[in-house]
Design an enzyme around this catalytic site. Structure first.
Site, PDB file in Angstrom:
ATOM      1  N   LYS A 194      79.126  26.286  42.628  1.00 23.83           N
ATOM      2  CA  LYS A 194      78.101  25.383  43.148  1.00 23.83           C
ATOM      3  C   LYS A 194      78.392  25.129  44.617  1.00 23.83           C
ATOM      4  O   LYS A 194      79.484  24.672  44.975  1.00 23.83           O
ATOM      5  CB  LYS A 194      78.115  24.073  42.369  1.00 23.83           C
ATOM      6  CG  LYS A 194      77.120  23.048  42.892  1.00 23.83           C
ATOM      7  CD  LYS A 194      77.061  21.822  42.001  1.00 23.83           C
ATOM      8  CE  LYS A 194      76.125  20.773  42.569  1.00 23.83           C
ATOM      9  NZ  LYS A 194      76.064  19.574  41.734  1.00 23.83           N
ATOM     10  N   GLU A 232      86.269  30.815  41.518  1.00 19.24           N
ATOM     11  CA  GLU A 232      85.825  29.630  40.768  1.00 19.24           C
ATOM     12  C   GLU A 232      85.274  30.043  39.398  1.00 19.24           C
ATOM     13  O   GLU A 232      85.547  29.405  38.386  1.00 19.24           O
ATOM     14  CB  GLU A 232      84.728  28.882  41.540  1.00 19.24           C
ATOM     15  CG  GLU A 232      85.232  28.018  42.690  1.00 19.24           C
ATOM     16  CD  GLU A 232      85.794  26.677  42.212  1.00 19.24           C
ATOM     17  OE1 GLU A 232      85.888  26.457  40.983  1.00 19.24           O
ATOM     18  OE2 GLU A 232      86.160  25.862  43.069  1.00 19.24           O
ATOM     19  N   LYS A 247      74.685  28.290  41.688  1.00 20.29           N
ATOM     20  CA  LYS A 247      73.703  27.323  42.176  1.00 20.29           C
ATOM     21  C   LYS A 247      73.903  27.043  43.655  1.00 20.29           C
ATOM     22  O   LYS A 247      75.042  26.807  44.046  1.00 20.29           O
ATOM     23  CB  LYS A 247      73.891  26.029  41.386  1.00 20.29           C
ATOM     24  CG  LYS A 247      73.023  24.895  41.843  1.00 20.29           C
ATOM     25  CD  LYS A 247      73.385  23.646  41.100  1.00 20.29           C
ATOM     26  CE  LYS A 247      72.575  22.510  41.676  1.00 20.29           C
ATOM     27  NZ  LYS A 247      72.913  21.253  41.121  1.00 20.29           N
ATOM     28  N   SER A 273      65.962  22.242  43.408  1.00 26.06           N
ATOM     29  CA  SER A 273      64.820  21.444  43.849  1.00 26.06           C
ATOM     30  C   SER A 273      64.223  21.934  45.172  1.00 26.06           C
ATOM     31  O   SER A 273      62.999  22.045  45.294  1.00 26.06           O
ATOM     32  CB  SER A 273      65.217  19.970  43.962  1.00 26.06           C
ATOM     33  OG  SER A 273      66.320  19.809  44.832  1.00 26.06           O
ATOM     34  N   TYR A 312      62.428  24.197  37.683  1.00 23.79           N
ATOM     35  CA  TYR A 312      61.358  23.204  37.556  1.00 23.79           C
ATOM     36  C   TYR A 312      60.013  23.883  37.316  1.00 23.79           C
ATOM     37  O   TYR A 312      59.066  23.251  36.870  1.00 23.79           O
ATOM     38  CB  TYR A 312      61.308  22.316  38.806  1.00 23.79           C
ATOM     39  CG  TYR A 312      62.649  21.652  39.069  1.00 23.79           C
ATOM     40  CD1 TYR A 312      63.028  20.516  38.356  1.00 23.79           C
ATOM     41  CD2 TYR A 312      63.560  22.193  39.973  1.00 23.79           C
ATOM     42  CE1 TYR A 312      64.274  19.933  38.546  1.00 23.79           C
ATOM     43  CE2 TYR A 312      64.800  21.624  40.172  1.00 23.79           C
ATOM     44  CZ  TYR A 312      65.158  20.492  39.459  1.00 23.79           C
ATOM     45  OH  TYR A 312      66.398  19.932  39.634  1.00 23.79           O
TER      46      TYR A 312
HETATM   47  C1  PBG Z   1      74.653  16.392  40.534  1.00 17.84           C
HETATM   48  C2  PBG Z   1      73.661  17.493  40.651  1.00 17.84           C
HETATM   49  C3  PBG Z   1      72.926  17.919  41.777  1.00 17.84           C
HETATM   50  C4  PBG Z   1      72.045  18.892  41.323  1.00 17.84           C
HETATM   51  C5  PBG Z   1      72.293  19.070  39.965  1.00 17.84           C
HETATM   52  N1  PBG Z   1      73.309  18.215  39.580  1.00 17.84           N
HETATM   53  C6  PBG Z   1      72.873  17.419  43.165  1.00 17.84           C
HETATM   54  C7  PBG Z   1      74.065  17.401  44.016  1.00 17.84           C
HETATM   55  O1  PBG Z   1      75.108  17.988  43.731  1.00 17.84           O
HETATM   56  O2  PBG Z   1      73.943  16.719  45.028  1.00 17.84           O
HETATM   57  C8  PBG Z   1      71.004  19.597  42.156  1.00 17.84           C
HETATM   58  C9  PBG Z   1      69.783  20.003  41.440  1.00 17.84           C
HETATM   59  C10 PBG Z   1      68.632  20.389  42.297  1.00 17.84           C
HETATM   60  O3  PBG Z   1      68.665  20.326  43.538  1.00 17.84           O
HETATM   61  O4  PBG Z   1      67.620  20.799  41.720  1.00 17.84           O
HETATM   62  N2  PBG Z   1      75.935  16.646  40.941  1.00 17.84           N
END
Ligand code: PBG
Length: 321
Positions: A194, A232, A247, A273, A312
């Site tokens: 991530k 990771e 991600k 998102s 989404y």
């Molecule tokens: C929480 C989390 C995040 C997302 C999923 N779980 C945001 C972040 O790490 O700030 C992002 C999901 C998205 O942008 O659609 N840790």
């Protein structure tokens, strides 16, 4: 010897094109993220994510009902609690908002596959993904709380817990704890690679989880690092992850491909998102064709090697919008 090889033979009509199509988008391999907020009396649209709302338990159940009936059965649950504190108490409360939602979905939609996001950020008053000590995020103290969250989600009926915090060692501790409590059938979808990404911007409005100071760069990854991402993922696999996630998706297609070549578990990609909102915004202006762009984006993620896509867009796809 004018060309004997003519690839255009395979593109002659829609049926032939369908026949030779190498990747397809199928509802069975999509996961729809949903937001539930304990402070709401009625659903609240998220302005930065057109078409997506935060829900009460009742409105979430009716949203899921339509989508479920349309053939999409996988959901990823995000919660926002009644109140926040430094220890993220609302995140592992057995009567917490996520736990309540999971119990309801479990009983009303047999056959659904429930994933829960496991993180502290939406439940801490400072908005960080871990326990803050002396201004720093303390890894092992955070892992203890993350483990409690994961266990409480399993007890509520989640099928998979999805730790998104990026603390070291959390997959192992969660696996051990689930097993000790008899939840050996409950899986872990780890947010393994991530990245610290600006593509999460719209989500932080939805989850009310923006950090109040500093950023997430001490735990989320540097977008520049490919080999570190593989490390990771390797570590999470060894610690017991059942599914590895990368991600965001679009700016990291190279890693999806490499993970798919290298690791013999399902690979998931999170079409986050910002990736969603950019398409929606451009489509609203009439600058792109939303349905075609959406299909092309999701196909690119599948073609890169993702078995599972968290998106989404799943809602629009299921409902035929
Ligand atoms: C929480 C989390 C995040 C997302 C999923 N779980 C945001 C972040 O790490 O700030 C992002 C999901 C998205 O942008 O659609 N840790």
């Amino acid at each position: 010897m004018y060309p004997t090889k003519r690839p255009r033979r395979l593109r002659r009509n829609p049926s032939i094109r369908n026949l030779v199509q190498e990747t397809k988008i199928d509802l069975s391999q999509l996961i729809y993220p949903v937001f539930i907020n304990a402070t709401l009396r009625k659903p609240a649209p998220i302005s930065a994510m057109p078409g997506i709302s935060e829900h009460t338990i009742d409105s979430l159940l009716s949203e899921i009902e339509g989508i479920f009936a349309a053939g999409l059965h996988q959901f990823l649950i995000f919660g926002s609690p009644q109140s926040k504190d430094a220890q993220a108490t609302g995140a592992y409360d057995e009567k917490g908002i996520v736990q309540q939602a999971v119990r309801k979905i479990r009983s009303e939609f047999p056959g659904s596959v429930i994933f829960t996001d496991v993180c502290l950020c939406a439940f801490t008053d400072h908005g960080h993904c871990g326990v803050v000590r002396d201004g720093l995020i303390h890894n092992d103290a955070s892992v203890e709380l993350l483990t409690r969250i994961a266990l409480s989600h399993a007890q509520a009926g989640a099928d998979f817990v999805a730790p998104s915090d990026m603390m070291d060692g959390r997959v192992l501790r969660i696996r051990q704890t689930l097993d000790e409590h008899g939840f050996d059938n409950i899986g872990i979808l780890s947010y393994a690679a991530k990245f610290a990404s600006a593509f999460y911007g719209p989500f932080r409005e939805a989850a009310h989880s923006a950090p109040q100071f500093g950023d997430r760069k001490s735990h989320q990854m540097d977008p520049a690092n490919r080999r570190e991402a593989l490390r990771e993922m390797q570590m999470d696999l060894e610690e017991g992850a059942d599914i590895l996630m990368i991600k965001p998706a679009l700016a990291y297609l190279d890693l999806i491909r490499e993970a798919s070549n290298r690791f013999l578990v399902p690979i998931a990609a999170y079409n986050v998102s910002g990736e969603y909102s950019m398409v929606k915004a451009a489509a609203q202006k009439g600058w792109v064709d939303e349905a075609q762009i959406r299909a092309e984006i999701l196909l690119s993620i599948r073609r890169a090697g993702a078995n599972i896509i968290i998106t989404y867009f799943a809602r629009d796809l299921a409902l035929g919008n």
